[in-house]
Design a protein around this motif. Structure first.
Motif, PDB file in Angstrom:
ATOM      1  N   MET A  49       0.821  -1.199   0.000  1.00  0.00           N
ATOM      2  CA  MET A  49       0.000   0.000   0.000  1.00  0.00           C
ATOM      3  C   MET A  49       0.858   1.253   0.000  1.00  0.00           C
ATOM      4  SD  MET A  49      -2.916   1.043   2.691  1.00  0.00           S
ATOM      5  CE  MET A  49      -3.304   2.740   2.960  1.00  0.00           C
ATOM      6  N   ALA A  50       0.602   2.121  -0.977  1.00  0.00           N
ATOM      7  CA  ALA A  50       1.266   3.426  -1.024  1.00  0.00           C
ATOM      8  C   ALA A  50       0.482   4.387  -0.138  1.00  0.00           C
ATOM      9  CB  ALA A  50       1.332   3.932  -2.458  1.00  0.00           C
ATOM     10  N   THR A  51       1.083   4.801   0.953  1.00  0.00           N
ATOM     11  CA  THR A  51       0.417   5.704   1.883  1.00  0.00           C
ATOM     12  C   THR A  51       0.502   7.151   1.419  1.00  0.00           C
ATOM     13  OG1 THR A  51       2.438   5.844   3.201  1.00  0.00           O
ATOM     14  CG2 THR A  51       0.798   4.196   3.861  1.00  0.00           C
ATOM     15  N   HIS A  52       1.437   7.444   0.535  1.00  0.00           N
ATOM     16  CA  HIS A  52       1.602   8.776  -0.036  1.00  0.00           C
ATOM     17  C   HIS A  52       2.016   8.630  -1.490  1.00  0.00           C
ATOM     18  CE1 HIS A  52       2.101   9.600   4.272  1.00  0.00           C
ATOM     19  NE2 HIS A  52       1.573  10.778   3.983  1.00  0.00           N
ATOM     20  N   GLY A  53       1.905   9.701  -2.238  1.00  0.00           N
ATOM     21  CA  GLY A  53       2.345   9.708  -3.632  1.00  0.00           C
ATOM     22  C   GLY A  53       1.189   9.982  -4.566  1.00  0.00           C
ATOM     23  N   ASP A  54       1.476  10.782  -5.582  1.00  0.00           N
ATOM     24  CA  ASP A  54       0.444  11.136  -6.550  1.00  0.00           C
ATOM     25  C   ASP A  54       0.161   9.985  -7.510  1.00  0.00           C
ATOM     26  OD1 ASP A  54       0.100  13.673  -5.513  1.00  0.00           O
ATOM     27  OD2 ASP A  54       1.579  14.593  -6.833  1.00  0.00           O
ATOM     28  N   LEU A  55      -1.096   9.867  -7.890  1.00  0.00           N
ATOM     29  CA  LEU A  55      -1.544   8.872  -8.863  1.00  0.00           C
ATOM     30  C   LEU A  55      -1.274   9.405 -10.263  1.00  0.00           C
ATOM     31  CD1 LEU A  55      -4.954   7.897  -7.226  1.00  0.00           C
ATOM     32  CD2 LEU A  55      -2.740   6.790  -6.926  1.00  0.00           C
ATOM     33  N   PRO A  56      -1.130   8.556 -11.243  1.00  0.00           N
ATOM     34  CA  PRO A  56      -1.205   7.087 -11.181  1.00  0.00           C
ATOM     35  C   PRO A  56       0.114   6.486 -10.688  1.00  0.00           C
ATOM     36  CG  PRO A  56      -0.822   7.762 -13.444  1.00  0.00           C
ATOM     37  CD  PRO A  56      -0.947   9.028 -12.620  1.00  0.00           C
ATOM     38  N   LEU A  57      -0.036   5.329 -10.042  1.00  0.00           N
ATOM     39  CA  LEU A  57       1.102   4.569  -9.550  1.00  0.00           C
ATOM     40  C   LEU A  57       1.226   3.281 -10.346  1.00  0.00           C
ATOM     41  CD1 LEU A  57       0.372   4.943  -5.728  1.00  0.00           C
ATOM     42  CD2 LEU A  57       2.162   6.127  -7.014  1.00  0.00           C
ATOM     43  N   SER A  58       2.447   2.864 -10.576  1.00  0.00           N
ATOM     44  CA  SER A  58       2.716   1.617 -11.299  1.00  0.00           C
ATOM     45  C   SER A  58       3.349   0.623 -10.320  1.00  0.00           C
ATOM     46  CB  SER A  58       3.674   1.912 -12.460  1.00  0.00           C
ATOM     47  OG  SER A  58       4.091   0.721 -13.063  1.00  0.00           O
ATOM     48  N   PHE A  59       2.708  -0.539 -10.145  1.00  0.00           N
ATOM     49  CA  PHE A  59       3.185  -1.563  -9.204  1.00  0.00           C
ATOM     50  C   PHE A  59       3.853  -2.706  -9.956  1.00  0.00           C
ATOM     51  CE2 PHE A  59      -0.025   0.609  -6.760  1.00  0.00           C
ATOM     52  CZ  PHE A  59       0.467   0.583  -5.459  1.00  0.00           C
ATOM     53  N   LYS A  60       4.890  -3.275  -9.311  1.00  0.00           N
ATOM     54  CA  LYS A  60       5.578  -4.444  -9.865  1.00  0.00           C
ATOM     55  C   LYS A  60       5.998  -5.324  -8.685  1.00  0.00           C
ATOM     56  CE  LYS A  60       9.234  -3.225 -11.951  1.00  0.00           C
ATOM     57  NZ  LYS A  60      10.421  -2.875 -12.706  1.00  0.00           N
ATOM     58  N   TRP A  61       5.834  -6.654  -8.850  1.00  0.00           N
ATOM     59  CA  TRP A  61       6.239  -7.607  -7.813  1.00  0.00           C
ATOM     60  C   TRP A  61       7.482  -8.354  -8.257  1.00  0.00           C
ATOM     61  CZ3 TRP A  61       4.285  -7.942  -2.983  1.00  0.00           C
ATOM     62  CH2 TRP A  61       3.067  -7.323  -2.734  1.00  0.00           C
TER      63      TRP A  61
END
Length: 142
Positions: A49-61
């Motif tokens: 979970m990103a508690t801060h940061g402007d959208l859009p966010l890009s996630f990678k595992w």
């Protein structure tokens, strides 16, 4: 004795900004944590979970520092605006290792990692058979 005047700058001169004012705020992640006492066949879930940061966010595992291999079975990843979920429906010993969630936007990136430990029950390498030994003789169990 001459008087020496010590000066102190209360308001330093403004420095030109090197960062554009419209740059998005970089993401900040909550720490990852898998439940303890997991064993083969158990289910596991972790939320990035990103508690801060402007959208859009890009996630990678990542798994063990590399992109999550397609060969790992029973894994499902779902992503929403500011979080990504990794679910494992039935753990195998191959799932044991370090998982990293990486998130980025044009303002920066962040990573969080957690260790998943899968308890594997003891098993025979070679199935034992009946054997007779005399006192002092040695035998090896595997």
């Amino acid at each position: 004795v001459p008087n020496i005047l010590l000066s102190q700058t209360l308001n330093p001169p403004a420095l030109p900004s090197l960062i554009p004012a419209d740059l998005p705020a970089p993401p900040l992640l909550r720490p990852l944590q898998f439940p303890g006492d997991l064993r083969v066949g158990s289910r596991a879930h972790v939320t990035c979970m990103a508690t801060h940061g402007d959208l859009p966010l890009s996630f990678k595992w990542l798994f063990e520092g590399a992109p999550l291999p397609l060969s790992l079975p029973n894994i499902k990843i779902t992503t929403e605006d500011f979080m990504s979920h990794l679910s494992i429906s039935s753990l195998t010993e191959d799932h044991d290792g370090t998982y990293t969630c990486s998130v980025a936007n044009p303002g920066g990136s962040a990573q969080a990692e957690a260790m998943l430990r899968v308890n594997v029950p003891a098993r025979w390498v070679d199935t034992p058979s009946n054997i007779s030994l005399l006192p002092g003789q040695r035998m090896e169990l595997r």
